[in-house]
Write a protein that holds these residues in place. Structure first.
Motif, PDB file in Angstrom:
ATOM      1  N   LEU A 168       2.823  14.962  -3.904  1.00 55.57           N
ATOM      2  CA  LEU A 168       1.888  16.008  -3.502  1.00 55.57           C
ATOM      3  C   LEU A 168       2.547  16.974  -2.523  1.00 55.57           C
ATOM      4  O   LEU A 168       2.297  18.177  -2.539  1.00 55.57           O
ATOM      5  CB  LEU A 168       0.636  15.395  -2.873  1.00 55.57           C
ATOM      6  CG  LEU A 168      -0.259  14.602  -3.826  1.00 55.57           C
ATOM      7  CD1 LEU A 168      -1.456  14.058  -3.086  1.00 55.57           C
ATOM      8  CD2 LEU A 168      -0.716  15.458  -4.988  1.00 55.57           C
ATOM      9  N   THR A 176       3.120   1.851  -3.113  1.00 57.69           N
ATOM     10  CA  THR A 176       2.498   2.526  -4.252  1.00 57.69           C
ATOM     11  C   THR A 176       2.083   3.950  -3.901  1.00 57.69           C
ATOM     12  O   THR A 176       2.332   4.881  -4.661  1.00 57.69           O
ATOM     13  CB  THR A 176       1.251   1.753  -4.720  1.00 57.69           C
ATOM     14  OG1 THR A 176       1.564   0.378  -4.712  1.00 57.69           O
ATOM     15  CG2 THR A 176       0.839   2.169  -6.092  1.00 57.69           C
ATOM     16  N   ALA A 177       1.443   4.099  -2.725  1.00 64.37           N
ATOM     17  CA  ALA A 177       0.881   5.412  -2.388  1.00 64.37           C
ATOM     18  C   ALA A 177       1.955   6.377  -1.912  1.00 64.37           C
ATOM     19  O   ALA A 177       1.823   7.588  -2.080  1.00 64.37           O
ATOM     20  CB  ALA A 177      -0.193   5.255  -1.327  1.00 64.37           C
ATOM     21  N   GLY A 199       3.275   8.814  -4.334  1.00 63.66           N
ATOM     22  CA  GLY A 199       2.210   9.742  -4.722  1.00 63.66           C
ATOM     23  C   GLY A 199       2.081  10.859  -3.696  1.00 63.66           C
ATOM     24  O   GLY A 199       2.023  12.045  -4.042  1.00 63.66           O
ATOM     25  N   LYS A 258      -3.487   6.792  -7.534  1.00 65.36           N
ATOM     26  CA  LYS A 258      -2.795   5.747  -6.787  1.00 65.36           C
ATOM     27  C   LYS A 258      -3.125   5.835  -5.308  1.00 65.36           C
ATOM     28  O   LYS A 258      -3.290   4.827  -4.638  1.00 65.36           O
ATOM     29  CB  LYS A 258      -1.287   5.878  -6.994  1.00 65.36           C
ATOM     30  CG  LYS A 258      -0.874   5.273  -8.297  1.00 65.36           C
ATOM     31  CD  LYS A 258       0.600   5.339  -8.521  1.00 65.36           C
ATOM     32  CE  LYS A 258       0.895   4.645  -9.854  1.00 65.36           C
ATOM     33  NZ  LYS A 258       2.216   4.907 -10.337  1.00 65.36           N
ATOM     34  N   ILE A 259      -3.219   7.076  -4.801  1.00 66.24           N
ATOM     35  CA  ILE A 259      -3.460   7.244  -3.372  1.00 66.24           C
ATOM     36  C   ILE A 259      -4.842   6.712  -3.008  1.00 66.24           C
ATOM     37  O   ILE A 259      -5.005   5.943  -2.058  1.00 66.24           O
ATOM     38  CB  ILE A 259      -3.307   8.726  -2.979  1.00 66.24           C
ATOM     39  CG1 ILE A 259      -1.859   9.158  -3.232  1.00 66.24           C
ATOM     40  CG2 ILE A 259      -3.691   8.943  -1.528  1.00 66.24           C
ATOM     41  CD1 ILE A 259      -1.618  10.630  -3.093  1.00 66.24           C
ATOM     42  N   PRO A 275       2.102  20.493  -7.492  1.00 69.72           N
ATOM     43  CA  PRO A 275       2.796  19.335  -6.924  1.00 69.72           C
ATOM     44  C   PRO A 275       3.730  18.685  -7.937  1.00 69.72           C
ATOM     45  O   PRO A 275       3.701  19.017  -9.120  1.00 69.72           O
ATOM     46  CB  PRO A 275       1.651  18.386  -6.574  1.00 69.72           C
ATOM     47  CG  PRO A 275       0.546  18.760  -7.491  1.00 69.72           C
ATOM     48  CD  PRO A 275       0.706  20.216  -7.804  1.00 69.72           C
ATOM     49  N   SER A 298      -4.607  16.200  -9.106  1.00 66.33           N
ATOM     50  CA  SER A 298      -3.407  15.640  -9.708  1.00 66.33           C
ATOM     51  C   SER A 298      -3.613  14.137  -9.919  1.00 66.33           C
ATOM     52  O   SER A 298      -4.312  13.473  -9.169  1.00 66.33           O
ATOM     53  CB  SER A 298      -2.224  15.887  -8.778  1.00 66.33           C
ATOM     54  OG  SER A 298      -1.261  14.878  -8.940  1.00 66.33           O
ATOM     55  N   ILE A 301       0.844  -1.204   0.000  1.00 69.53           N
ATOM     56  CA  ILE A 301       0.000   0.000   0.000  1.00 69.53           C
ATOM     57  C   ILE A 301       0.874   1.246   0.000  1.00 69.53           C
ATOM     58  O   ILE A 301       0.725   2.123  -0.850  1.00 69.53           O
ATOM     59  CB  ILE A 301      -0.928  -0.001   1.235  1.00 69.53           C
ATOM     60  CG1 ILE A 301      -1.916  -1.163   1.131  1.00 69.53           C
ATOM     61  CG2 ILE A 301      -1.667   1.318   1.360  1.00 69.53           C
ATOM     62  CD1 ILE A 301      -2.765  -1.343   2.349  1.00 69.53           C
ATOM     63  N   SER A 345      -4.987   2.964  -3.210  1.00 72.80           N
ATOM     64  CA  SER A 345      -4.302   2.350  -2.064  1.00 72.80           C
ATOM     65  C   SER A 345      -5.187   2.393  -0.828  1.00 72.80           C
ATOM     66  O   SER A 345      -5.267   1.423  -0.073  1.00 72.80           O
ATOM     67  CB  SER A 345      -3.000   3.086  -1.782  1.00 72.80           C
ATOM     68  OG  SER A 345      -2.210   3.117  -2.925  1.00 72.80           O
ATOM     69  N   TRP A 364      -1.737  11.890  -9.309  1.00 77.62           N
ATOM     70  CA  TRP A 364      -1.197  11.095  -8.203  1.00 77.62           C
ATOM     71  C   TRP A 364      -2.305  10.604  -7.304  1.00 77.62           C
ATOM     72  O   TRP A 364      -2.153   9.605  -6.620  1.00 77.62           O
ATOM     73  CB  TRP A 364      -0.198  11.917  -7.387  1.00 77.62           C
ATOM     74  CG  TRP A 364       1.025  12.186  -8.175  1.00 77.62           C
ATOM     75  CD1 TRP A 364       1.364  13.340  -8.803  1.00 77.62           C
ATOM     76  CD2 TRP A 364       2.053  11.258  -8.480  1.00 77.62           C
ATOM     77  NE1 TRP A 364       2.537  13.185  -9.469  1.00 77.62           N
ATOM     78  CE2 TRP A 364       2.991  11.932  -9.289  1.00 77.62           C
ATOM     79  CE3 TRP A 364       2.267   9.924  -8.137  1.00 77.62           C
ATOM     80  CZ2 TRP A 364       4.122  11.301  -9.759  1.00 77.62           C
ATOM     81  CZ3 TRP A 364       3.401   9.311  -8.612  1.00 77.62           C
ATOM     82  CH2 TRP A 364       4.318   9.992  -9.409  1.00 77.62           C
ATOM     83  N   TRP A 365      -3.433  11.313  -7.319  1.00 80.77           N
ATOM     84  CA  TRP A 365      -4.543  10.911  -6.463  1.00 80.77           C
ATOM     85  C   TRP A 365      -5.079   9.537  -6.828  1.00 80.77           C
ATOM     86  O   TRP A 365      -5.596   8.824  -5.980  1.00 80.77           O
ATOM     87  CB  TRP A 365      -5.672  11.946  -6.525  1.00 80.77           C
ATOM     88  CG  TRP A 365      -5.367  13.134  -5.675  1.00 80.77           C
ATOM     89  CD1 TRP A 365      -4.988  14.361  -6.097  1.00 80.77           C
ATOM     90  CD2 TRP A 365      -5.410  13.190  -4.246  1.00 80.77           C
ATOM     91  NE1 TRP A 365      -4.775  15.183  -5.023  1.00 80.77           N
ATOM     92  CE2 TRP A 365      -5.027  14.493  -3.888  1.00 80.77           C
ATOM     93  CE3 TRP A 365      -5.723  12.263  -3.251  1.00 80.77           C
ATOM     94  CZ2 TRP A 365      -4.960  14.909  -2.564  1.00 80.77           C
ATOM     95  CZ3 TRP A 365      -5.641  12.667  -1.931  1.00 80.77           C
ATOM     96  CH2 TRP A 365      -5.267  13.974  -1.598  1.00 80.77           C
ATOM     97  N   GLY A 421       3.431   0.195 -10.923  1.00 76.84           N
ATOM     98  CA  GLY A 421       2.302   0.211  -9.988  1.00 76.84           C
ATOM     99  C   GLY A 421       1.119  -0.618 -10.463  1.00 76.84           C
ATOM    100  O   GLY A 421       0.093  -0.688  -9.790  1.00 76.84           O
TER     101      GLY A 421
END
Lengths: 354, 343
Positions: A157, A149-150, A153, B318-319, A169, B313, A146, B322, B315-316, B266
């Motif tokens: 940010l 991967t996160a 990210g 993946k977040i 970001p 973004s 978890i 997760s 990136w969200w 990922g």
């Protein structure tokens, strides 16, 4: 005559059977190859008031890996694994650098506080992993996947910079103050690189805590049989949890050093592929991947060996992207050699021949 | 009374987790239609685009489901997808090979890769995470060895035709501003993905191999005592997964029509998350590919949300995924704890 031969054989077997034989042998092998290729390999000189040479470079560059390997050893000894260390390094680095800011005159936050914040973030990440693995009993691989991967990210940010009145970001933030470079570089009037001191201190502290208190014994017990551990009154859940917290702490230390080396936080590249290196260092150190007995010294030698291997491969013209191929093969070879099944198979074949 | 008992029993176990997933999907879809109606969320084509974008993931998640049901895990799939794309791009663009030959070689490589991993895991008894972690880095490094630069597939017309062919569906049409009827369409990749899904569903449910997979995941020891060849079945699961990750890579490549080193990074996480969200237990023995399909759809909806929003973004993605994975594994673990207490 045959007596001498069998004596040599049994001595040889005893030597090979030694715990630290594998890591030392591997290190020896890498060094020999390097000396043949570069005769000046062991030369150390002082240039610009600091130590200079291949060996110094390897020891210096391996500092982060040594620190990471210490944390990883504990987690693997409890029977788990943590593949989020690289991402946690990147995240801690991003927090530290964002707090420091990129002003030329002063830090936005005092350096000590920023580093403490980074270490705290690392421990929080470790606690998150630990909670999932120890309390909720989720496979360590998936639980740490978890953050694997996160983590990057979130780091992206956090690495936000003001561009045209908007926070954007995913930027690389540079720290412009000289004193921040001291962590990953050199302190004034000291000829040894600072990361080496930090790595040595971390290893020493962990070694003392693990041997002078019962913690090391507890970790071994939990790794060998957590149920039995619980029955003799060890709080297995807490020991496992603690392992992950400490691993997160070491990951964030490595992240701060890495960011200081490049005076910036690069969420894409800090700690990239470090999880493989750390696991490889632990495996090479003769530690069982199934948990239980562990050797901190083995992992440290393993980590230095990996760095020596990395540096040598770079010298041979292998690019950073391609390195993992070789390392993956080494990992598989090492765990195959450790495999009980293979040993049984070989001894069965040997028996047939005799 | 009896009926309630029966209903309760039916909902128990993985069924419950699957139902949570389906209900969640329905709620998210309806919410999307309400919130993002102006961006055309309710159109049939939006749904079809989710399938088109995630055709590769559907295939890879099916393979992942089989492996997780045996009680194992495979985190090399993302790198395998990236490697497959790179191999295809290299063979077709640089070497000028025919599309069919290139795809054949990629699928064969997937089988070989899966065989090696499966052999190490089942015959040498090395923990799956170590083997597949090494496999992950190996495949990613190999991708970089083929080419560090991005290779775009531009010249192979057969491949591009297959990638861009629109298959129009006979229903769900909308009328645009000019009064022209637009039927929703899919690409051949979706057809491949759905056929694969159906085949894996059949194999798991109705073949000897499929039942053995469940038996081994439930309890390896019992399976062995029952006389099943545990090693062979386990190895076959990884071989199948190797093949499916290569096939998934091919389908993924139909969408991207290029190969580069960082591709599909990922992806293993997305496959595992889809599987787990779909109600497959990480402890093994319980699971279905239908659930994984819904898991993929939930991931697709999150992506569509974030894209429709426009200000967040990427990136969200993946977040949020997760976090969702985290939520579902916690749910599973609570569920397992409850069952232990009851049993």
């Amino acid at each position: 005559m045959s007596d001498t031969l069998s004596l040599v054989k049994s001595k040889g077997r005893a030597l090979v059977g030694q715990r630290l034989f594998l890591p030392l042998f591997a290190l020896f092998l890498v060094l020999i190859v390097n000396v043949i290729k570069t005769p000046a390999f062991f030369n150390i000189s002082i240039q610009n008031g600091v130590l200079y040479g291949y060996i110094i470079d390897i020891v210096n560059r391996s500092s982060e890996l040594v620190i990471l390997a210490v944390g990883m050893t504990l987690v693997i000894a409890t029977g788990g694994i943590d593949i989020s260390v690289g991402a946690v390094s990147a995240l801690s680095a991003a927090v530290c650098v964002r707090l420091l800011g990129s002003s030329y005159d002063s830090y936005a936050t005092p350096m000590v506080l920023a580093i403490l914040a980074a270490l705290t973030i690392g421990m929080i990440c470790g606690a998150f992993n630990g909670l999932l693995v120890s309390k909720l009993r989720i496979q360590a691989m998936v639980a740490t996947l978890i953050l694997f991967t996160a983590g990057r990210g979130v780091a992206q940010l956090i690495s936000a910079r003001e561009i045209g009145g908007k926070m954007v970001p995913g930027q690389i933030i540079y720290v412009r103050m000289e004193s921040f470079k001291g962590i990953g570089g050199f302190l004034p009037r000291v000829i040894v690189p600072t990361p080496v001191f930090i790595a040595a201190a971390v290893v020493l502290i962990f070694y003392l805590v693990l041997t002078r208190t019962a913690l090391g014994l507890y970790i071994k017990t939990v790794g060998i049989n957590s149920r039995a551990g619980r029955l003799v009154g060890i709080n297995s859940t807490f020991i496992m949890f603690l392992g992950y917290v400490l691993c997160g702490l070491t990951a964030s230390m490595a992240g701060v050093i890495s960011s200081s080396r490049i005076y910036s936080s690069d969420a894409n590249n800090i700690g990239l592929n470090m999880e493989l290196d750390a696991i490889l260092a632990v495996a090479l150190g003769g530690n069982s991947m199934a948990g239980g007995k562990f050797s901190l010294a083995g992992s440290v030698i393993g980590a230095i060996t990996i760095q020596a291997l990395t540096t040598s491969l770079y010298a041979m013209g292998v690019t950073a992207d391609q390195l993992p191929v070789y390392k993956a093969i080494v990992v598989v070879l090492i765990v195959s050699i450790q495999s009980e099944e293979l040993k049984r198979w070989i001894s069965a074949r040997g028996g047939k021949k005799a | 009374m009896n009926l309630i008992e029966q209903a309760k029993r039916k909902v128990s176990g993985s069924n419950f987790l699957l139902m949570v997933t389906i209900v969640m999907f329905a709620i998210m879809y309806l919410a999307g239609i309400l919130i993002y109606s102006r961006q055309g969320f309710g159109n049939m084509q939006t749904f079809m685009n989710m399938l088109i974008d995630n055709a590769g993931l559907i295939i890879v998640a099916s393979g992942m489901t089989v492996v997780i049901i045996t009680g194992g895990i495979d985190i090399s799939v993302g790198s395998m997808v990236g490697l497959s794309c790179m191999m295809l791009a290299y063979m077709m663009e640089i070497k000028g090979m025919k599309a069919s030959t290139a795809v054949g070689i990629v699928l064969l490589f997937g089988i070989v890769f899966g065989t090696v991993q499966g052999w190490l895991i089942s015959y040498l008894k090395i923990q799956p995470f170590i083997v597949t972690l090494a496999g992950m880095f190996f495949a990613r490094g190999l991708t970089a060895m083929i080419s560090v630069d991005q290779i775009a597939i531009l010249s192979n017309q057969n491949f591009l035709d297959m990638a861009n062919k629109n298959i129009y569906l006979p229903f769900g049409a909308i009328v645009n501003k000019r009064g022209i009827k637009l039927f929703p369409f899919i690409h051949p990749s979706v057809v491949i993905a759905l056929i694969t899904l159906a085949v894996i569903w059949y194999v798991l449910k109705y073949t000897k191999f499929g039942r053995s997979v469940f038996a081994i995941g439930g309890s390896e020891q019992s399976a062995m005592l029952m006389g099943l060849n545990v090693r062979k079945v386990k190895m076959s699961a990884y071989v199948l997964n190797g093949f499916l990750s290569a096939l998934g890579g091919f389908v993924f490549c139909l969408n991207t029509t290029s190969g580069f080193v960082e591709q599909a990074r990922g992806f293993e996480m997305e496959a595992i998350a889809s599987t787990v969200i779909g109600g497959t237990l990480l402890t093994g023995g319980v699971g279905t590919v239908v659930g994984s399909f819904f898991g993929v759809l939930i991931k697709a909806i999150i992506e569509t949300y974030i894209r429709s929003n426009g200000t967040l973004s990427s990136w969200w993605n993946k977040i949020v995924l997760s976090l969702l994975l985290c939520f579902f594994i916690v749910l599973q673990s609570v569920f397992a704890a409850l069952r232990r207490r009851r049993g």
